[in-house]
Design a protein around this motif. Structure first.
Motif, short mmCIF file in Angstrom:
data_model
loop_
_atom_site.label_atom_id
_atom_site.label_comp_id
_atom_site.label_asym_id
_atom_site.label_seq_id
_atom_site.Cartn_x
_atom_site.Cartn_y
_atom_site.Cartn_z
N GLY A 239 0.78 -1.23 0.00
CA GLY A 239 0.00 0.00 0.00
C GLY A 239 0.81 1.27 0.00
O GLY A 239 0.27 2.36 0.19
N ARG A 240 2.12 1.17 -0.21
CA ARG A 240 2.96 2.37 -0.23
C ARG A 240 3.06 3.01 -1.60
O ARG A 240 3.60 4.10 -1.74
CB ARG A 240 4.35 2.04 0.30
CG ARG A 240 4.43 1.88 1.81
CD ARG A 240 5.86 1.68 2.27
NE ARG A 240 6.74 2.77 1.88
CZ ARG A 240 8.06 2.69 1.92
NH1 ARG A 240 8.65 1.56 2.30
NH2 ARG A 240 8.80 3.71 1.55
N ILE B 6 -13.48 -6.32 1.48
CA ILE B 6 -12.46 -6.18 2.51
C ILE B 6 -11.21 -5.57 1.90
O ILE B 6 -10.84 -5.87 0.76
CB ILE B 6 -12.14 -7.53 3.19
CG1 ILE B 6 -11.20 -7.32 4.39
CG2 ILE B 6 -11.58 -8.54 2.20
CD1 ILE B 6 -11.08 -8.53 5.28
N SER B 7 -10.58 -4.65 2.64
CA SER B 7 -9.40 -3.95 2.13
C SER B 7 -8.20 -4.88 2.06
O SER B 7 -8.12 -5.87 2.79
CB SER B 7 -9.08 -2.74 3.01
OG SER B 7 -8.72 -3.16 4.31
N PRO B 8 -7.22 -4.59 1.19
CA PRO B 8 -6.04 -5.45 1.05
C PRO B 8 -5.26 -5.64 2.35
O PRO B 8 -4.71 -6.71 2.59
CB PRO B 8 -5.20 -4.73 -0.01
CG PRO B 8 -6.20 -3.97 -0.82
CD PRO B 8 -7.23 -3.52 0.18
N ASP C 8 -4.37 0.07 -3.67
CA ASP C 8 -3.73 1.12 -2.87
C ASP C 8 -4.54 1.46 -1.63
O ASP C 8 -4.22 2.40 -0.91
CB ASP C 8 -3.49 2.37 -3.71
CG ASP C 8 -4.77 2.93 -4.33
OD1 ASP C 8 -5.86 2.41 -4.00
OD2 ASP C 8 -4.68 3.86 -5.14
N GLY C 9 -5.63 0.70 -1.36
CA GLY C 9 -6.41 0.88 -0.13
C GLY C 9 -7.61 1.78 -0.28
O GLY C 9 -8.45 1.83 0.63
N LEU C 10 -7.73 2.53 -1.38
CA LEU C 10 -8.90 3.36 -1.60
C LEU C 10 -10.10 2.49 -1.98
O LEU C 10 -9.94 1.38 -2.47
CB LEU C 10 -8.63 4.40 -2.69
CG LEU C 10 -7.51 5.41 -2.42
CD1 LEU C 10 -7.31 6.33 -3.61
CD2 LEU C 10 -7.79 6.22 -1.16
N LEU C 11 -11.30 3.00 -1.73
CA LEU C 11 -12.52 2.25 -2.00
C LEU C 11 -13.23 2.83 -3.21
O LEU C 11 -13.55 4.01 -3.25
CB LEU C 11 -13.46 2.30 -0.79
CG LEU C 11 -14.84 1.62 -0.97
CD1 LEU C 11 -14.68 0.12 -1.12
CD2 LEU C 11 -15.76 1.97 0.19
N ASN C 12 -13.48 1.99 -4.22
CA ASN C 12 -14.25 2.40 -5.39
C ASN C 12 -15.68 1.89 -5.26
O ASN C 12 -15.90 0.70 -5.01
CB ASN C 12 -13.63 1.84 -6.67
CG ASN C 12 -12.56 2.75 -7.25
OD1 ASN C 12 -12.27 3.80 -6.69
ND2 ASN C 12 -11.98 2.36 -8.36
N VAL C 13 -16.65 2.79 -5.42
CA VAL C 13 -18.06 2.43 -5.38
C VAL C 13 -18.68 2.83 -6.72
O VAL C 13 -18.63 4.00 -7.10
CB VAL C 13 -18.80 3.14 -4.23
CG1 VAL C 13 -20.28 2.78 -4.24
CG2 VAL C 13 -18.18 2.74 -2.88
#
Length: 541
Positions: A205-206, A374-376, A428-433
């Protein structure tokens, strides 16, 4: 004593005159330059095709993984670097990379040769660079058998096979331009090392995933699987696909590269599978099953290679499982998440729960329910909530210090009111809806940490679209319906490609594979081809 080969002197810019924007590794190189992980030469060049010496590689590892804010490297290893570390016979204390080499050795990234030699000026082969990162970051998973996807698999040294398997499962292997060749023993170039390291940073995630320049979905499938499925899911590397047959009777595990059927698991008499998933490392499957006439709903897990059950747990007894059941593995494969919506005494009692993958013990039952993602990094759960009215929302739950999820926030409802919803956590941890009104699609990207809206993008949609999918790399999306047909689009470029038929859709975690079921087997009078699952790949031109 051989001549010293120092690390390159930092250039004043993160762009280099010998790395044009259309160079295949441009985004990897410029990305690492922004992080000060790599640098150029005083003349403004990067020399991407030059080999990397073992000493230079040690310096790059230090900048990427053992800097002031290290990640993934176990703390005990990092602490050990503060103590005295045995030196190599050919690396004197005044060698420019002596400190880098010592730290990389102690942290488990690099080792030496017989005679306590390190050979600092020797170019590092691709195979050594890849297993060095895999070993230092503790990568595991994958199957040795999957190495057969490389035409030159026989050239991989025996000692390196587990490490290459793990590196491949972690998606840090880059083969350009021949995607089916590893070329393990050729010296790694500066561009290739930049690609390996950048992808490792993405895993944690960096860094944000990048598409190789010219990468595009190929309309010719790499394989077509002769099966009709009610649902399917990829392993993290996209090399395996789990298909749940439409009759709910069988779980099938396929090799997406060869089209070979690896394993079948039968539900048994009077039992049907209502949902299934494959673990991220491709070694296990789990399924929600319902048995008649008791309507007992169970959760079970199996190992793929042996096809042996690990455990089986009863979730509930119900009149019927009205929702097919959603199930997924966490990205570290330690947890299984389930959502079922059984009927009890005429009332709907949806349940969302987490289970221990190793033994099936219940970890947590959440006081909410809905389709989830669920996030990575395993820190967030996004849950779609559908009240009785036509509106909807997304709730975010966050892992607390006790290892339990607790409610964090609700995303502003005005952006998630539309129907036809899909959502996915990006790498990268962002959430797409992604939501759809009768005529338009809206893709909103959220920061899970803060609840802030990052971007909002309108996408072309049609009211007939009933197949909707999002890629975890944040770029690709899929719409499919009887009127407008199937379309595969890119958020980054705005390009929309007309696509072959697609009734159900799934993207691999890395965003480089796409699975489409090309027919609805329940559609009366359909003129589409016999139901099958086609696997497509995103490749560089």
């Amino acid at each position: 004593m051989p001549a010293q080969v120092p690390a390159p002197t930092p250039a004043p810019s993160t762009s280099f005159r010998d790395v044009p924007a259309d160079y295949w590794a441009y985004e990897y190189i410029s990305g690492l330059a922004r992080f000060s992980v790599i640098s150029g030469f005083p003349d403004g060049t990067f020399q991407p095709n030059e080999p990397v010496t073992r000493a230079q590689f040690a310096a790059i590892l230090n900048q990427a993984f053992m800097s002031a804010q290290p990640f993934q490297v176990p703390n005990e290893r990092l602490n050990a670097t503060q103590s005295s570390t045995p030196t190599f016979a050919d690396v004197p204390n005044d060698h420019w990379a002596a400190g880098y080499i010592a730290k990389a050795r102690t942290a488990g990234f690099l080792s030496g040769y017989l005679g306590n030699e390190f050979k600092p000026n020797q170019p590092i082969p691709r195979v050594q660079a890849l297993i060095s990162i895999a070993n230092g970051l503790g990568y595991q998973g994958g199957s040795i058998a999957d190495l057969s996807a490389y035409k030159d698999a026989d050239a991989i040294p025996e000692y390196a096979r587990p490490g290459i398997t793990a590196a491949r499962a972690a998606n840090i292997v880059v083969n350009y331009p021949a995607l089916d060749q590893l070329v393990p023993n050729r010296p790694a170039t500066r561009a290739e090392v930049a690609a390996f390291v950048h992808r490792a940073l993405v895993n944690d995630g960096r860094a944000q995933p990048v598409a190789a320049t010219g990468a595009r979905w190929n309309k010719a499938p790499i394989t077509t699987l002769p099966t009709a499925a009610a649902g399917f899911s990829f392993s993290a590397d996209g090399q395996r696909l789990l298909a749940l047959t439409t009759d709910g009777a069988t779980l099938q595990i396929w090799n997406t590269q060869t089209g070979a059927l690896i394993k079948e698991i039968a539900a048994g008499d009077q039992t049907r599978f209502d949902g299934a998933a494959i673990s991220k490392d491709g070694t296990k499957v789990a399924a929600i099953a319902q048995t008649s006439p008791t309507n007992t709903v169970e959760l079970a897990a199996w190992t793929i290679e042996a096809g042996q059950p690990l455990w089986k747990k009863t979730i509930s007894r119900a009149e019927s499982a009205i929702d097919g059941g959603q199930i997924a593995f966490s990205h570290d494969n330690q947890r299984i998440i389930t959502f079922v919506n059984p009927q009890q005494d005429g009332a709907s009692t949806p349940q969302l729960a987490l289970w221990n993958t190793a033994n099936g013990e219940a970890v947590q039952s959440l006081e909410t329910s809905g389709r989830f993602a669920i996030s990575p990094n395993g820190q967030f759960l996004a849950i779609q909530i559908y009240p009785n009215d036509s509106s909807g929302r997304v709730d975010l739950w966050r892992l607390n210090q006790s290892g339990m999820f607790e409610y964090a926030r609700t995303l502003p409802p005005e952006d998630v009111l539309f129907w036809g919803m899909d959502m996915v956590f990006r790498n990268d941890g962002l959430l797409n809806v992604l939501t759809r009104s009768p005529y338009d699609g809206l893709l909103v990207t959220w920061n899970s940490q803060t609840g802030a809206r990052v971007t909002s993008t309108e996408l072309p949609a049609d009211r007939s679209d009933d197949a909707i999918g999002l890629s975890p790399d944040g770029d690709s999306y899929f719409f499919g319906g009887q009127v407008a047909g199937a379309r595969l689009g890119s958020v980054r470029t705005g390009e929309v490609q007309d696509w072959p038929h697609g009734y159900r859709v799934a993207f691999s975690d890395r965003g480089n594979y796409l699975a489409l079921m090309n027919n609805n087997p329940n559609e009366v009078g359909s003129t589409l081809p016999t139901p099958s699952i086609s696997i497509y790949a995103k490749t560089a031109h």
